[in-house]
Design a protein around this motif. Sequence first.
Motif, PDB file in Angstrom:
ATOM      1  N   GLY A  10      25.132 -37.629 -13.686  1.00 12.67           N
ATOM      2  CA  GLY A  10      24.114 -36.610 -13.881  1.00 12.67           C
ATOM      3  C   GLY A  10      24.672 -35.241 -14.219  1.00 12.67           C
ATOM      4  O   GLY A  10      23.904 -34.281 -14.357  1.00 12.67           O
ATOM      5  N   SER A  56       8.667 -27.782  -9.729  1.00 12.70           N
ATOM      6  CA  SER A  56       8.287 -29.202  -9.758  1.00 12.70           C
ATOM      7  C   SER A  56       6.947 -29.395 -10.464  1.00 12.70           C
ATOM      8  O   SER A  56       6.789 -30.330 -11.254  1.00 12.70           O
ATOM      9  N   SER A  72       6.962 -41.525 -14.669  1.00 10.49           N
ATOM     10  CA  SER A  72       8.243 -42.238 -14.713  1.00 10.49           C
ATOM     11  C   SER A  72       9.379 -41.305 -15.102  1.00 10.49           C
ATOM     12  O   SER A  72      10.471 -41.353 -14.522  1.00 10.49           O
ATOM     13  N   TYR A  74       9.482 -38.029 -14.752  1.00  5.02           N
ATOM     14  CA  TYR A  74       9.683 -37.091 -13.648  1.00  5.02           C
ATOM     15  C   TYR A  74      10.568 -37.730 -12.581  1.00  5.02           C
ATOM     16  O   TYR A  74      11.552 -37.135 -12.127  1.00  5.02           O
ATOM     17  N   ASN A  75      10.210 -38.956 -12.186  1.00  5.83           N
ATOM     18  CA  ASN A  75      10.989 -39.645 -11.161  1.00  5.83           C
ATOM     19  C   ASN A  75      12.421 -39.891 -11.604  1.00  5.83           C
ATOM     20  O   ASN A  75      13.353 -39.803 -10.803  1.00  5.83           O
ATOM     21  N   ALA A  76      12.628 -40.204 -12.878  1.00  5.67           N
ATOM     22  CA  ALA A  76      13.975 -40.436 -13.394  1.00  5.67           C
ATOM     23  C   ALA A  76      14.803 -39.152 -13.324  1.00  5.67           C
ATOM     24  O   ALA A  76      15.979 -39.181 -12.929  1.00  5.67           O
ATOM     25  N   VAL A  78      14.347 -36.536 -11.306  1.00  4.21           N
ATOM     26  CA  VAL A  78      14.595 -36.217  -9.897  1.00  4.21           C
ATOM     27  C   VAL A  78      15.686 -37.147  -9.348  1.00  4.21           C
ATOM     28  O   VAL A  78      16.574 -36.708  -8.607  1.00  4.21           O
ATOM     29  N   GLY A  79      15.643 -38.407  -9.741  1.00  2.00           N
ATOM     30  CA  GLY A  79      16.675 -39.351  -9.309  1.00  2.00           C
ATOM     31  C   GLY A  79      18.055 -38.966  -9.809  1.00  2.00           C
ATOM     32  O   GLY A  79      19.048 -39.070  -9.074  1.00  2.00           O
ATOM     33  N   ARG A  80      18.140 -38.500 -11.046  1.00  2.00           N
ATOM     34  CA  ARG A  80      19.436 -38.099 -11.609  1.00  2.00           C
ATOM     35  C   ARG A  80      20.003 -36.880 -10.896  1.00  2.00           C
ATOM     36  O   ARG A  80      21.204 -36.830 -10.605  1.00  2.00           O
ATOM     37  N   ALA A  82      19.305 -35.899  -7.844  1.00  5.91           N
ATOM     38  CA  ALA A  82      19.639 -36.318  -6.479  1.00  5.91           C
ATOM     39  C   ALA A  82      20.945 -37.106  -6.461  1.00  5.91           C
ATOM     40  O   ALA A  82      21.774 -36.936  -5.554  1.00  5.91           O
ATOM     41  N   SER A  83      21.156 -37.942  -7.464  1.00 10.87           N
ATOM     42  CA  SER A  83      22.398 -38.703  -7.568  1.00 10.87           C
ATOM     43  C   SER A  83      23.592 -37.773  -7.721  1.00 10.87           C
ATOM     44  O   SER A  83      24.637 -37.957  -7.089  1.00 10.87           O
ATOM     45  N   ARG A  86      24.187 -36.027  -4.299  1.00 10.51           N
ATOM     46  CA  ARG A  86      24.803 -36.949  -3.334  1.00 10.51           C
ATOM     47  C   ARG A  86      26.280 -37.157  -3.645  1.00 10.51           C
ATOM     48  O   ARG A  86      27.128 -37.147  -2.755  1.00 10.51           O
TER      49      ARG A  86
END
Length: 94
Positions: A10, A56, A72, A74-76, A78-80, A82-83, A86
């Motif tokens: 990311g 957001s 979808s 948006y979630n992708a 946010v996932g990137r 967050a990845s 982390r």
Amino acid sequence: MTTAESSLPGHELVRVGLEDLAAGRETEAALVVAMAAPRLRGLGMEVPAGGGSLPSHRLYALLAQSGAGAHSRYNALVGRIASFARAAEHAAAG
């Protein structure tokens, strides 16, 4: 962005988002980085002020203008981010 950070998943989203925030551009990348700004700053990253209030909500509205699939996408995004966070936290601890 440091060399170590540029190897994290990311990193390209974060790099573009930081550049866009610094330039005052309201892009998908800028808004998702603005959403994650507290977490990124906690990792020692310099995140430019910007993104305004409720990034957001503005990100979702921007994605919705493109048509179907906003949820979808948006979630992708946010996932990137967050990845990335982390992985950066893990690298800092390790």
